[in-house]
Structure formats: C-alpha cells, structure tokens
Motif scaffolding. Structure first.
Motif, PDB file in Angstrom:
ATOM      1  N   PRO A   1      47.813 -17.592  22.367  1.00 21.23           N
ATOM      2  CA  PRO A   1      47.705 -16.144  22.130  1.00 21.23           C
ATOM      3  C   PRO A   1      49.045 -15.451  22.371  1.00 21.23           C
ATOM      4  CG  PRO A   1      45.907 -16.928  23.512  1.00 21.23           C
ATOM      5  CD  PRO A   1      46.893 -18.058  23.419  1.00 21.23           C
ATOM      6  N   VAL A   2      49.237 -14.322  21.704  1.00 25.02           N
ATOM      7  CA  VAL A   2      50.450 -13.524  21.883  1.00 25.02           C
ATOM      8  C   VAL A   2      50.055 -12.086  22.180  1.00 25.02           C
ATOM      9  CG1 VAL A   2      51.856 -14.981  20.374  1.00 25.02           C
ATOM     10  CG2 VAL A   2      50.651 -13.013  19.416  1.00 25.02           C
ATOM     11  N   ASN A   3      50.979 -11.374  22.775  1.00 22.88           N
ATOM     12  CA  ASN A   3      50.761  -9.970  23.087  1.00 22.88           C
ATOM     13  C   ASN A   3      51.257  -9.100  21.936  1.00 22.88           C
ATOM     14  OD1 ASN A   3      50.367  -7.495  24.430  1.00 22.88           O
ATOM     15  ND2 ASN A   3      52.428  -7.556  25.274  1.00 22.88           N
ATOM     16  N   LEU A   4      50.384  -8.288  21.390  1.00 24.39           N
ATOM     17  CA  LEU A   4      50.803  -7.310  20.386  1.00 24.39           C
ATOM     18  C   LEU A   4      51.296  -6.077  21.132  1.00 24.39           C
ATOM     19  CD1 LEU A   4      47.936  -7.425  17.718  1.00 24.39           C
ATOM     20  CD2 LEU A   4      50.231  -8.383  17.529  1.00 24.39           C
ATOM     21  N   ASP A   5      52.579  -5.985  21.324  1.00 23.71           N
ATOM     22  CA  ASP A   5      53.145  -4.916  22.144  1.00 23.71           C
ATOM     23  C   ASP A   5      53.210  -3.628  21.327  1.00 23.71           C
ATOM     24  OD1 ASP A   5      54.395  -3.375  23.997  1.00 23.71           O
ATOM     25  OD2 ASP A   5      55.965  -4.832  24.470  1.00 23.71           O
ATOM     26  N   SER A   6      52.055  -2.990  21.179  1.00 27.03           N
ATOM     27  CA  SER A   6      51.994  -1.775  20.357  1.00 27.03           C
ATOM     28  C   SER A   6      52.851  -0.664  20.946  1.00 27.03           C
ATOM     29  CB  SER A   6      50.546  -1.297  20.216  1.00 27.03           C
ATOM     30  OG  SER A   6      49.959  -1.055  21.474  1.00 27.03           O
ATOM     31  N   GLY A   7      52.949  -0.607  22.287  1.00 23.64           N
ATOM     32  CA  GLY A   7      53.763   0.425  22.915  1.00 23.64           C
ATOM     33  C   GLY A   7      55.226   0.329  22.526  1.00 23.64           C
ATOM     34  N   ALA A   8      55.766  -0.880  22.547  1.00 25.46           N
ATOM     35  CA  ALA A   8      57.165  -1.084  22.177  1.00 25.46           C
ATOM     36  C   ALA A   8      57.401  -0.755  20.710  1.00 25.46           C
ATOM     37  CB  ALA A   8      57.580  -2.518  22.474  1.00 25.46           C
ATOM     38  N   MET A   9      56.457  -1.126  19.847  1.00 28.48           N
ATOM     39  CA  MET A   9      56.596  -0.817  18.422  1.00 28.48           C
ATOM     40  C   MET A   9      56.573   0.686  18.180  1.00 28.48           C
ATOM     41  SD  MET A   9      54.558  -3.822  16.314  1.00 28.48           S
ATOM     42  CE  MET A   9      53.067  -3.910  17.332  1.00 28.48           C
ATOM     43  N   VAL A  10      55.667   1.383  18.864  1.00 29.40           N
ATOM     44  CA  VAL A  10      55.594   2.837  18.729  1.00 29.40           C
ATOM     45  C   VAL A  10      56.894   3.491  19.203  1.00 29.40           C
ATOM     46  CG1 VAL A  10      54.501   4.895  19.705  1.00 29.40           C
ATOM     47  CG2 VAL A  10      53.099   3.035  18.797  1.00 29.40           C
ATOM     48  N   ALA A  11      57.420   3.025  20.324  1.00 28.50           N
ATOM     49  CA  ALA A  11      58.674   3.577  20.838  1.00 28.50           C
ATOM     50  C   ALA A  11      59.803   3.409  19.835  1.00 28.50           C
ATOM     51  CB  ALA A  11      59.034   2.898  22.158  1.00 28.50           C
ATOM     52  N   ASP A  12      59.871   2.254  19.180  1.00 28.21           N
ATOM     53  CA  ASP A  12      60.932   2.007  18.200  1.00 28.21           C
ATOM     54  C   ASP A  12      60.746   2.834  16.936  1.00 28.21           C
ATOM     55  OD1 ASP A  12      62.208   0.224  19.868  1.00 28.21           O
ATOM     56  OD2 ASP A  12      61.290  -1.555  18.984  1.00 28.21           O
TER      57      ASP A  12
END
Length: 296
Positions: A214-225
C-alpha cells in the motif's frame, strides 16, 4: 475555521499588537499560548489533547524565524540564535550549551524547548514536529509566509470546496480501476496551504493482481502544491494564475487540480502491471506530471 489558520492568525496578531510591543519574544510566546487556548475553546470546544501547546509553540517560533517584518528585538534574538546554533552539528551539544550559558533564565519547560529546537532546526534544514507525545526533527520542505496566508484566507471555502469535488471524483476513479482506499484521521492541526486535506490519511491498496505494498495518497501535499507552489527561495506563494488579481479563477484551479491528482493516479495505475522505470517513462510520455521522488 481551519485550525492551523487560527493558530497562525493568533501568532501574527500578538506579534503586531501594540499591547505587547514592550515585551520580548519569549513573553509574547507565552501570551500567544494563552490567547490560542481561549480562541480554540470558543471556536472548537475543549480539546482533550496535550498536542495543542506544542503545535502552537512550533508555529510561533517558525514564524519568528521566517517573519517578513521582524521587530527589532526579534531580529536581535534570531540573529543570535542562528549564529550560536549553527556552531553545533549535534542538537544535544547545542541544547547543553544553551542551558549552561543561559542558566539564569532557562526553565525546563515547553517554551524554552521549542525555542532551542526550532533554532537548531532552522540552521540545519529541519523543522520541528510533535507527534505521539514526542518532539522530533523532520526534513525541512517549505513555509507559507504570513502575507500569503492572509491573501489565501478570504478564499478558503471556495478553494477547499472546489478541490474537494475534484478529489471525490479522483477517489471514484481509483475505485473504478480496482484500487481500494482506506480513509483515516490524519493530523489534527496540519498546514494552512493543505486546506484541511492533511487531516485525512488516504492509504491506497493495489488491485489483487498486483503484489505491491500500500502507498499513502498524500492529498495534503498535492493540494499545497496546487494552491501555493514552492518558489525560488523555498517559500510557498499563491499560484499566480489561479489567484490573479486577488480573485480565484475556478476554472484554472479545477483544471490544475485534475491534472495533478490524475497524474498521481495514472502513475499508480501503470505500476499495477509494470516496474517503476517503465511506469515512469510511460507516464511521462503520456504527458503526466511525474517526479521521480513522488513514488519510491
């Protein structure tokens, strides 16, 4: 209201208030902590957690070191702290030196702990975080200046709701492809530029035919970018196309979000049946935004 905004706004208010102009950075930190405790209870209710104080202290001293308009005493303090902490490769040695040389004022409390840790982190490319009852250093990535925070604040709801609609579509596309997503609570406080997306943790499980972990979908980091890309000097600034003339271009925001989110998804789709190198070059050839560091 976003919890990290309440904290950062209180820090900014105390720093600029005439009421506290004759105090010093340490005292203003203590006053900020009192203010945030009161505001937090008014806005969110009583918090049965010991993590609010460390989160606030970290936010205060991060702003202290990155403030765009430091007061004279802040300049003096941070120049001295930077100069001295940079002399020590070891945090433990720096901590011991500080306690010994400032024995007349040093008290073993969280305020001084946050001062010492943030000073050393600032000169060694780290940031301080508090998690699971422990203070720790993590690699430094970026910082959203207060001027950018205030420029973003009027648009919080519009931008967050727009991104939420796009993200929900992405989650549906993952599931349709055969992925499974586990949605759990993430960090309580988070970062302003993540607009609350880092308060959830999305763990993605590959389809049964794939043996990948499994992997982490880092939605927070994507939103920040999407919202506030990192500029030339490590600081984040609002995207100049999406936020042109102090208005939000919802079409530009939607298109950018779809591209960033879908780029991540396409890479993961290709990894179901391919090794990383093949998936990387295929995704790049298709025109998706893929960075080598994004997926290990």
């Amino acid at each position: 209201m976003l919890p990290p905004f309440l904290i950062r706004a209180a820090v900014d208010w105390v720093r600029h208030s005439e009421k506290y102009k004759d105090s010093n950075p340490y005292t203003r930190c203590e006053d900020t902590l009192k203010l945030i405790r009161r505001l937090w209870e008014e806005e969110f209710g009583r918090l049965e957690s010991t993590s609010l104080e460390p989160a606030m202290l970290i936010a205060y001293w991060e702003e202290f070191f990155h403030a765009e308009d430091p007061s004279p005493d802040e300049k003096e303090w941070r120049e001295g702290l930077r100069k001295r902490s940079s002399n020590y490769d070891s945090y433990e040695e720096w901590h011991a030196w500080f306690k010994k040389n400032y024995v007349e004022v040093y008290v073993d409390n969280n305020v001084w702990k946050s001062v010492i840790m943030t000073a050393w982190a600032n000169t060694h490319q780290y940031v301080v975080r508090y998690q699971g009852g422990n203070w720790r250093f993590v690699p430094s990535k970026s910082y959203l200046p207060s001027s950018a925070m205030w420029a973003l604040q009027p648009h919080f709801v519009l931008v967050r709701d727009t991104l939420k609609r796009v993200w929900d579509d992405e989650v549906g596309a993952y599931i349709a492809y055969g992925f499974r997503i586990k949605d759990e609570a993430g960090t309580l406080f988070g970062s302003i530029e993540c607009l609350g997306f880092d308060t959830r943790q999305y763990t993605l499980y590959f389809p049964p035919k794939s043996d990948r972990d499994p992997v982490n979908l880092d939605s927070g980091a994507m939103v920040a970018d999407i919202v506030a890309p990192i500029g030339n000097e490590w600081y984040r600034q609002l995207d100049h196309v999406i936020f042109a003339e102090n208005f939000v271009d919802v079409t530009a925001l939607t298109n950018r979000a779809r591209y960033v989110f879908a780029s991540r998804r396409r890479m993961l789709e290709l990894l179901v049946n391919n090794d990383w190198q093949h998936a990387y070059f295929q995704a790049a050839a298709e025109g998706w935004l893929v960075e080598e560091k994004s997926i290990a």
